[in-house]
Design a protein around this motif. Structure first.
Motif, mmCIF file in Angstrom:
data_model
loop_
_atom_site.group_PDB
_atom_site.id
_atom_site.type_symbol
_atom_site.label_atom_id
_atom_site.label_comp_id
_atom_site.label_asym_id
_atom_site.label_seq_id
_atom_site.Cartn_x
_atom_site.Cartn_y
_atom_site.Cartn_z
ATOM 1 N N PHE A 109 2.874 -5.350 -6.816
ATOM 2 C CA PHE A 109 2.315 -4.093 -6.342
ATOM 3 C C PHE A 109 2.799 -3.789 -4.924
ATOM 4 O O PHE A 109 3.178 -2.648 -4.611
ATOM 5 C CB PHE A 109 0.792 -4.174 -6.391
ATOM 6 C CG PHE A 109 0.109 -2.858 -6.143
ATOM 7 C CD1 PHE A 109 0.258 -1.808 -7.022
ATOM 8 C CD2 PHE A 109 -0.693 -2.675 -5.023
ATOM 9 C CE1 PHE A 109 -0.373 -0.592 -6.799
ATOM 10 C CE2 PHE A 109 -1.326 -1.480 -4.784
ATOM 11 C CZ PHE A 109 -1.173 -0.421 -5.681
ATOM 12 N N ILE A 110 2.807 -4.817 -4.072
ATOM 13 C CA ILE A 110 3.271 -4.624 -2.696
ATOM 14 C C ILE A 110 4.757 -4.309 -2.654
ATOM 15 O O ILE A 110 5.224 -3.523 -1.814
ATOM 16 C CB ILE A 110 2.949 -5.881 -1.855
ATOM 17 C CG1 ILE A 110 1.433 -6.035 -1.709
ATOM 18 C CG2 ILE A 110 3.603 -5.802 -0.476
ATOM 19 C CD1 ILE A 110 1.008 -7.329 -1.055
ATOM 20 N N SER A 111 5.510 -4.890 -3.588
ATOM 21 C CA SER A 111 6.963 -4.642 -3.618
ATOM 22 C C SER A 111 7.287 -3.186 -3.913
ATOM 23 O O SER A 111 8.386 -2.706 -3.605
ATOM 24 C CB SER A 111 7.636 -5.548 -4.650
ATOM 25 O OG SER A 111 7.269 -5.162 -5.978
ATOM 26 N N LEU A 112 6.327 -2.464 -4.514
ATOM 27 C CA LEU A 112 6.551 -1.041 -4.782
ATOM 28 C C LEU A 112 6.709 -0.237 -3.496
ATOM 29 O O LEU A 112 7.236 0.881 -3.520
ATOM 30 C CB LEU A 112 5.396 -0.468 -5.608
ATOM 31 C CG LEU A 112 5.225 -0.996 -7.035
ATOM 32 C CD1 LEU A 112 4.028 -0.334 -7.702
ATOM 33 C CD2 LEU A 112 6.485 -0.750 -7.855
ATOM 34 N N LEU A 113 6.270 -0.810 -2.374
ATOM 35 C CA LEU A 113 6.438 -0.129 -1.092
ATOM 36 C C LEU A 113 7.908 0.105 -0.767
ATOM 37 O O LEU A 113 8.243 0.989 0.030
ATOM 38 C CB LEU A 113 5.787 -0.953 0.024
ATOM 39 C CG LEU A 113 4.254 -0.948 0.079
ATOM 40 C CD1 LEU A 113 3.762 -2.015 1.051
ATOM 41 C CD2 LEU A 113 3.734 0.424 0.494
ATOM 42 N N ARG A 120 10.833 3.911 -4.887
ATOM 43 C CA ARG A 120 10.445 5.320 -4.875
ATOM 44 C C ARG A 120 8.965 5.505 -5.245
ATOM 45 O O ARG A 120 8.416 6.599 -5.079
ATOM 46 C CB ARG A 120 11.316 6.108 -5.858
ATOM 47 C CG ARG A 120 12.751 6.331 -5.359
ATOM 48 C CD ARG A 120 13.568 7.111 -6.348
ATOM 49 N NE ARG A 120 13.781 6.366 -7.581
ATOM 50 C CZ ARG A 120 14.458 6.826 -8.634
ATOM 51 N NH1 ARG A 120 14.963 8.061 -8.600
ATOM 52 N NH2 ARG A 120 14.626 6.077 -9.696
ATOM 53 N N LEU A 121 8.346 4.427 -5.717
ATOM 54 C CA LEU A 121 6.922 4.492 -6.052
ATOM 55 C C LEU A 121 6.032 4.072 -4.891
ATOM 56 O O LEU A 121 4.852 3.800 -5.067
ATOM 57 C CB LEU A 121 6.640 3.594 -7.270
ATOM 58 C CG LEU A 121 7.339 3.985 -8.575
ATOM 59 C CD1 LEU A 121 7.044 2.950 -9.663
ATOM 60 C CD2 LEU A 121 6.889 5.373 -9.036
ATOM 61 N N ALA A 164 0.752 2.618 -1.015
ATOM 62 C CA ALA A 164 0.359 3.181 0.276
ATOM 63 C C ALA A 164 -1.014 3.848 0.176
ATOM 64 O O ALA A 164 -1.889 3.642 1.030
ATOM 65 C CB ALA A 164 1.412 4.191 0.747
ATOM 66 N N LEU A 165 -1.209 4.628 -0.880
ATOM 67 C CA LEU A 165 -2.489 5.291 -1.076
ATOM 68 C C LEU A 165 -3.608 4.271 -1.335
ATOM 69 O O LEU A 165 -4.743 4.450 -0.869
ATOM 70 C CB LEU A 165 -2.399 6.273 -2.250
ATOM 71 C CG LEU A 165 -1.602 7.554 -1.985
ATOM 72 C CD1 LEU A 165 -1.429 8.346 -3.274
ATOM 73 C CD2 LEU A 165 -2.309 8.410 -0.929
#
Length: 328
Positions: A33-37, A40-41, A46-47
């Motif tokens: 989930f953190i890697s999505l930072l 493009r997701l 962040a939200l």
């Protein structure tokens, strides 16, 4: 017989998913989930972290339980593995609030989890109008995603603000506190009935401040499902356990049970009955600033009630008539 073995293996797998789900969230889901930072997701994590900052006080304000999560079928397989049951001795009128002592801690607190954090044993039908909360270590609720999973099952922070909130907002709330704490885990070996309670009086003071009723409970079988290797207090291993406790808030216990195959040793608990007996609520007066004398009085009454509860039910759940409940 083959069908029975398959069912037992399936129950074992469902039981393992309970602790493994937390490890999977912590070591796999969170990093992903953190890697999505860095993709493009990035708005998704962040939200979430913005919302996490805004939602920080929720674990201290009743949490966010989910009837759907509490009713998952997986909990019924965990229930049937032992099996786990709840036994009511008295009604809990929903016009009151309750502070429930959970005894003993055991190693993984299977009974309290299944009975109060799920609907597998039918808590809502057994105690209509009562909303159960089980208090656990506060720092668990600082871990992203895991905090949501914990709150969904009705777990709340064991912090004073959290318990104060639940006992002062509405009625019909029941807060379960494992009074012996993690220190009692080192007492968790089969055929022992030793509780850390003699000097634990904070829960009585809190109940008096809110006029909440005290509810004694004892979970028979909780200490029977694992064998534990105990270390001498002068040993290096015991010192390591104490160090681990200071850092993480709980003890690093060395324990073992059964394996998937019959007559083998492993990390699965033994399939032995676990029965949580919920005793008669003890009515307390409301005193915003209770004196030590008042606290001592109701602490003694609570210990007497717990002792009576144990003595009335011990022979029905595997203990001899001569077995004594000991308080440290």
């Amino acid at each position: 017989m083959p069908c029975c073995k398959q069912q037992n293996h399936f129950q074992s797998l469902m039981l393992l998913q309970w602790p493994l789900s937390y490890l999977a969230i912590f070591w796999i889901l969170q990093p992903l989930f953190i890697s999505l930072l860095f993709t493009r997701l990035w708005p998704l994590p962040a939200l979430y972290f913005v919302w996490l900052f805004l939602d920080w006080k929720t674990p201290d304000q009743g949490g966010r339980r989910s009837a759907w999560v509490r009713s998952w079928n997986v909990w019924t397989y965990i229930r049937d593995y032992f099996p786990i049951t709840i036994l009511k001795t008295q009604d809990l009128p929903p016009e009151n609030n309750y502070l429930m002592g959970v005894h003993p801690h055991g190693l993984l607190t299977f009974g309290a989890f299944c009975n109060f954090c799920t609907e597998a044993t039918g808590f809502s039908k057994t105690f209509p109008g009562i909303t159960p909360h089980l208090a656990t270590l506060s720092w668990f609720f600082k871990i992203p995603i895991i905090r949501e999973y914990l709150m969904a099952k009705g777990l709340c922070s064991v912090s004073q603000p959290s318990i104060d909130y639940l006992l002062s907002h509405g009625t019909g709330n029941l807060v379960g506190v494992v009074v012996g704490g993690v220190g009692e885990a080192l007492q968790s070996v089969p055929n022992t009935t030793t509780l850390i309670l003699q000097k634990r009086k904070g829960f009585v003071r809190t109940a008096l401040q809110h006029g909440a009723h005290l509810v004694p409970t004892f979970t028979f079988g909780e200490t029977e499902v694992y064998d534990q290797v105990l270390f001498h207090k002068d040993s290096k291993m015991y010192k390591f356990q104490s160090f681990f406790r200071r850092v993480f808030g709980f003890y690093f216990c060395v324990f073992y049970g059964q394996g998937f195959s019959q007559h083998t040793t492993g990390l699965l608990p033994y399939s032995r009955p676990i029965v949580t007996v919920v005793g008669e609520p003890l009515s307390l007066p409301k005193a915003e600033k209770p004196s030590q004398e008042l606290v001592d009085k109701y602490h003694a009454l609570y210990m007497d009630a717990l002792h009576k509860l144990f003595d009335e039910h011990k022979t029905q759940h595997g203990f001899p008539e001569t077995q004594k409940l000991l308080f440290l």
